[in-house]
Design a protein around this motif. Structure first.
Motif, short mmCIF file in Angstrom:
data_model
loop_
_atom_site.label_atom_id
_atom_site.label_comp_id
_atom_site.label_asym_id
_atom_site.label_seq_id
_atom_site.Cartn_x
_atom_site.Cartn_y
_atom_site.Cartn_z
N LEU A 208 0.83 -1.21 0.00
CA LEU A 208 0.00 0.00 0.00
C LEU A 208 0.88 1.27 0.00
O LEU A 208 0.52 2.27 -0.61
N ALA A 209 2.03 1.18 0.67
CA ALA A 209 2.90 2.35 0.77
C ALA A 209 3.81 2.51 -0.46
O ALA A 209 4.17 3.62 -0.83
N THR A 210 4.19 1.38 -1.08
CA THR A 210 5.23 1.45 -2.12
C THR A 210 4.76 0.96 -3.49
O THR A 210 5.50 1.10 -4.47
N HIS A 211 3.56 0.33 -3.56
CA HIS A 211 3.05 -0.31 -4.79
C HIS A 211 3.96 -1.44 -5.25
O HIS A 211 3.98 -1.79 -6.42
N GLU A 212 4.69 -2.01 -4.31
CA GLU A 212 5.58 -3.12 -4.64
C GLU A 212 5.19 -4.33 -3.80
O GLU A 212 5.02 -4.20 -2.57
N LEU A 213 5.03 -5.48 -4.46
CA LEU A 213 4.65 -6.68 -3.72
C LEU A 213 5.89 -7.49 -3.36
O LEU A 213 6.61 -7.97 -4.23
N CYS A 214 6.15 -7.64 -2.05
CA CYS A 214 7.32 -8.38 -1.57
C CYS A 214 6.87 -9.38 -0.50
O CYS A 214 5.81 -9.21 0.10
N THR A 215 7.71 -10.37 -0.24
CA THR A 215 7.41 -11.28 0.86
C THR A 215 7.76 -10.58 2.19
O THR A 215 8.55 -9.63 2.21
N ALA A 216 7.19 -11.11 3.27
CA ALA A 216 7.48 -10.54 4.60
C ALA A 216 8.97 -10.65 4.91
O ALA A 216 9.55 -9.77 5.55
N ALA A 217 9.61 -11.74 4.44
CA ALA A 217 11.04 -11.93 4.70
C ALA A 217 11.86 -10.86 3.99
O ALA A 217 12.82 -10.31 4.55
N GLU A 218 11.48 -10.56 2.75
CA GLU A 218 12.19 -9.51 1.99
C GLU A 218 11.97 -8.15 2.65
O GLU A 218 12.90 -7.34 2.77
N ILE A 219 10.74 -7.91 3.13
CA ILE A 219 10.45 -6.63 3.79
C ILE A 219 11.28 -6.51 5.08
O ILE A 219 11.77 -5.44 5.41
N ALA A 220 11.47 -7.65 5.77
CA ALA A 220 12.31 -7.64 6.98
C ALA A 220 13.74 -7.25 6.62
O ALA A 220 14.37 -6.46 7.34
N ARG A 221 14.25 -7.81 5.52
CA ARG A 221 15.62 -7.46 5.09
C ARG A 221 15.72 -5.96 4.80
O ARG A 221 16.67 -5.29 5.19
N ARG A 222 14.68 -5.42 4.13
CA ARG A 222 14.70 -3.99 3.80
C ARG A 222 14.60 -3.13 5.06
O ARG A 222 15.20 -2.06 5.14
N ALA A 228 12.12 2.95 5.38
CA ALA A 228 11.12 3.47 6.32
C ALA A 228 9.76 2.78 6.16
O ALA A 228 9.05 2.54 7.15
N HIS A 229 9.36 2.44 4.93
CA HIS A 229 8.07 1.78 4.72
C HIS A 229 8.08 0.35 5.27
O HIS A 229 7.07 -0.14 5.78
N ALA A 230 9.24 -0.29 5.13
CA ALA A 230 9.37 -1.65 5.67
C ALA A 230 9.32 -1.62 7.20
O ALA A 230 8.64 -2.44 7.83
N ILE A 231 10.00 -0.64 7.78
CA ILE A 231 9.98 -0.49 9.24
C ILE A 231 8.54 -0.22 9.71
O ILE A 231 8.07 -0.83 10.67
N ALA A 232 7.83 0.64 8.98
CA ALA A 232 6.45 0.99 9.35
C ALA A 232 5.52 -0.22 9.25
O ALA A 232 4.63 -0.39 10.08
N ALA A 233 5.76 -1.09 8.26
CA ALA A 233 4.90 -2.28 8.09
C ALA A 233 5.05 -3.21 9.30
O ALA A 233 4.06 -3.74 9.82
N TYR A 234 6.29 -3.41 9.77
CA TYR A 234 6.51 -4.28 10.94
C TYR A 234 6.04 -3.60 12.24
O TYR A 234 5.56 -4.27 13.16
N ASP A 235 6.18 -2.30 12.28
CA ASP A 235 5.69 -1.53 13.42
C ASP A 235 4.17 -1.73 13.59
O ASP A 235 3.68 -2.02 14.68
N LEU A 236 3.46 -1.60 12.47
CA LEU A 236 2.01 -1.77 12.49
C LEU A 236 1.64 -3.21 12.89
O LEU A 236 0.69 -3.44 13.63
N ALA A 237 2.44 -4.17 12.41
CA ALA A 237 2.20 -5.58 12.79
C ALA A 237 2.32 -5.75 14.30
O ALA A 237 1.46 -6.36 14.95
N GLY A 238 3.37 -5.18 14.88
CA GLY A 238 3.60 -5.29 16.33
C GLY A 238 2.47 -4.64 17.13
O GLY A 238 1.98 -5.20 18.11
N ARG A 239 2.05 -3.46 16.68
CA ARG A 239 0.96 -2.74 17.38
C ARG A 239 -0.36 -3.52 17.32
O ARG A 239 -1.08 -3.61 18.31
N SER A 240 -0.66 -4.05 16.14
CA SER A 240 -1.93 -4.78 15.97
C SER A 240 -1.95 -6.02 16.84
O SER A 240 -2.96 -6.34 17.49
#
Ligand SMILES: [Zn+2]
Length: 314
Positions: A208-222, A228-240
Motif C-alpha cells: 500500500l505504501a510502495t506499490h511493490e509486492l514483496c514477501t514478509a522476509a524480503e520486507i524484513a531485510r529492507r 522506512a516503509h518496511a519499518i512501518a509495516a513491521y511496526d504496524l504488525a507489532g501494534r496490531s
C-alpha cells in the motif's frame, strides 16, 4: 518410548515429522526427521466438488504417511494439525476457512480406516501451542500461544491441557478486530488483526505504501537496511498484535505468552511497537506482569504437538 508421526498441513505443502515421544511424565519429544510433500489442498477444494476433493486429500495423506511408515514401521499413531475448526465432541472438522466446501469431514476416522493406525486431528495452532508447552523446561499452568504465519493463529493451554472451547473456535485471535473499518478479511469482517500482523498483512502494508509486492522476509531485510516503509509495516504488525493480545489478557488473565510460527523471525522488528502498545492498552494491575517469549521451535511445534496429542490418546 513411542514413535509417532506428527503432520502439519500448510497452504501448499504437507510436513510429516517422525517423533520419538520420550519416557515419563516430563518426557521431551524428539523430532527425528522431517519430510515435506507438495500438496495444494486449498487449490483442490477450489477446483473440485467437496466429496472429490476430500477423497484426493485422503489419498495424498495416505500415500505420504505410508511412504514414511515404510522407513519407520514402528510408528504407533498419527497426529494431525489441521487448519480448521475441530468439533470438540466428535473431533470432526466442522469447517476450514482455507479449504472451502469441506464441512463435517472425519479425517481421523477416514485415515484410520486406510492406515489401520490411531489418528487424531486437532486445530493446527492449538497443536502448535501444545508442542511448545510440552517442550518447555519450566512447565506453566497456563499459556497463550500466538503463531505468526500466513495468518495469525492462537492456542490456549489451560491447566496444562489444550483448550478447544465449546465449538472448536477458541482463540481465533487473528480475527479480533483492531482497526475500525480496516482492511477486508477472509472471515468477512473488516480490520481483523491478522490483516496487519501476519506475513500477508505485512506484505499488504508495504504494498500500500510502495506499490511493490514483496514477501514478509524480503520486507524484513529492507527494514534492517533502514527502509522506512518496511519499518512501518513491521511496526504496524507489532501494534496490531499487542492490541489483540491486550483484549485476550483482559478476558482470560493468562500472562505467559509464546510467539511462534514461520514469521516469528521478524519479531525483533515488531518488538518495540508491540511493547509500547501492550503497555498502553493493559489495565495498570497487569503492567509488568506479562511475559512474552519468542519460541525456539519455529514451525516444528505443530508437528510435535500433534504427535504428542496422538500419544496422549494411545
Ligand atoms: Zn477476520
Amino acid at each position: 518410548m513411542a514413535m509417532l508421526i506428527g503432520i502439519d498441513i500448510g497452504g501448499t505443502n504437507l510436513r510429516l515429522g517422525v517423533i520419538e515421544s520420550g519416557v515419563g511424565k516430563n518426557a521431551k519429544p524428539k523430532l527425528l526427521e522431517e519430510i515435506r510433500f507438495h500438496a495444494d489442498f486449498s487449490g483442490l477444494c477450489k477446483t473440485h466438488p467437496p466429496q472429490q476433493a476430500w477423497q484426493k486429500i485422503l489419498a495424498t495423506l495416505n500415500d505420504a504417511i505410508t511412504s514414511v511408515r515404510t522407513k519407520y514401521p514402528q510408528v504407533l499413531a498419527v497426529g494431525i494439525g489441521f487448519p480448521g475448526f475441530i468439533d470438540p465432541h466428535t473431533q470432526t472438522i466442522a469447517q476450514s476457512p482455507n479449504l472451502p466446501g469441506l464441512r463435517n469431514v472425519d479425517l481421523s476416522q477416514d485415515l484410520n480406516a486406510l492406515l489401520g493406525l490411531p489418528v487424531i486431528t486437532e486445530n493446527d495452532a492449538l497443536a502448535a501451542a501444545y508442542g511448545e508447552f510440552i517442550a518447555l523446561a519450566d512447565k506453566r499452568q497456563h499459556l497463550i500461544y500466538l503463531g505468526l504465519g500466513t495468518g495469525v493463529g492462537g492456542g490456549l493451554i489451560l491447566n496444562q491441557q489444550p483448550f478447544q472451547g465449546q465449538n472448536g473456535v477458541a482463540m481465533e485471535v487473528g480475527h479480533i478486530i483492531t482497526q475500525a473499518n480496516g482492511r477486508i478479511c477472509g472471515c468477512g469482517n473488516h480490520g481483523c488483526m491478522e490483516q496487519y500482523a501476519s506475513a500477508s498483512g505485512v506484505a499488504i502494508s508495504y504494498q500500500l505504501a510502495t506499490h511493490e509486492l514483496c514477501t514478509a522476509a524480503e520486507i524484513a531485510r529492507r527494514a534492517q537496511t533502514g527502509d522506512a516503509h518496511a519499518i512501518a509495516a513491521y511496526d504496524l504488525a507489532g501494534r496490531s498484535l499487542a492490541q489483540a493480545l491486550a483484549h485476550i489478557i483482559k478476558v482470560i488473565d493468562v500472562t505467559d505468552i509464546l510467539i511462534g510460527g514461520g514469521m516469528s523471525a521478524g519479531w525483533p522488528l515488531m518488538q518495540t511497537a508491540f511493547s509500547e502498545q501492550l503497555n498502553a492498552d493493559l489495565i495498570p494491575v497487569l503492567r509488568g506482569k506479562v511475559h512474552v517469549h519468542v519460541t525456539q521451535m519455529g514451525d516444528q511445534a505443530g508437528m510435535v504437538g500433534a504427535a504428542m496429542l496422538a500419544m496422549q490418546k494411545l
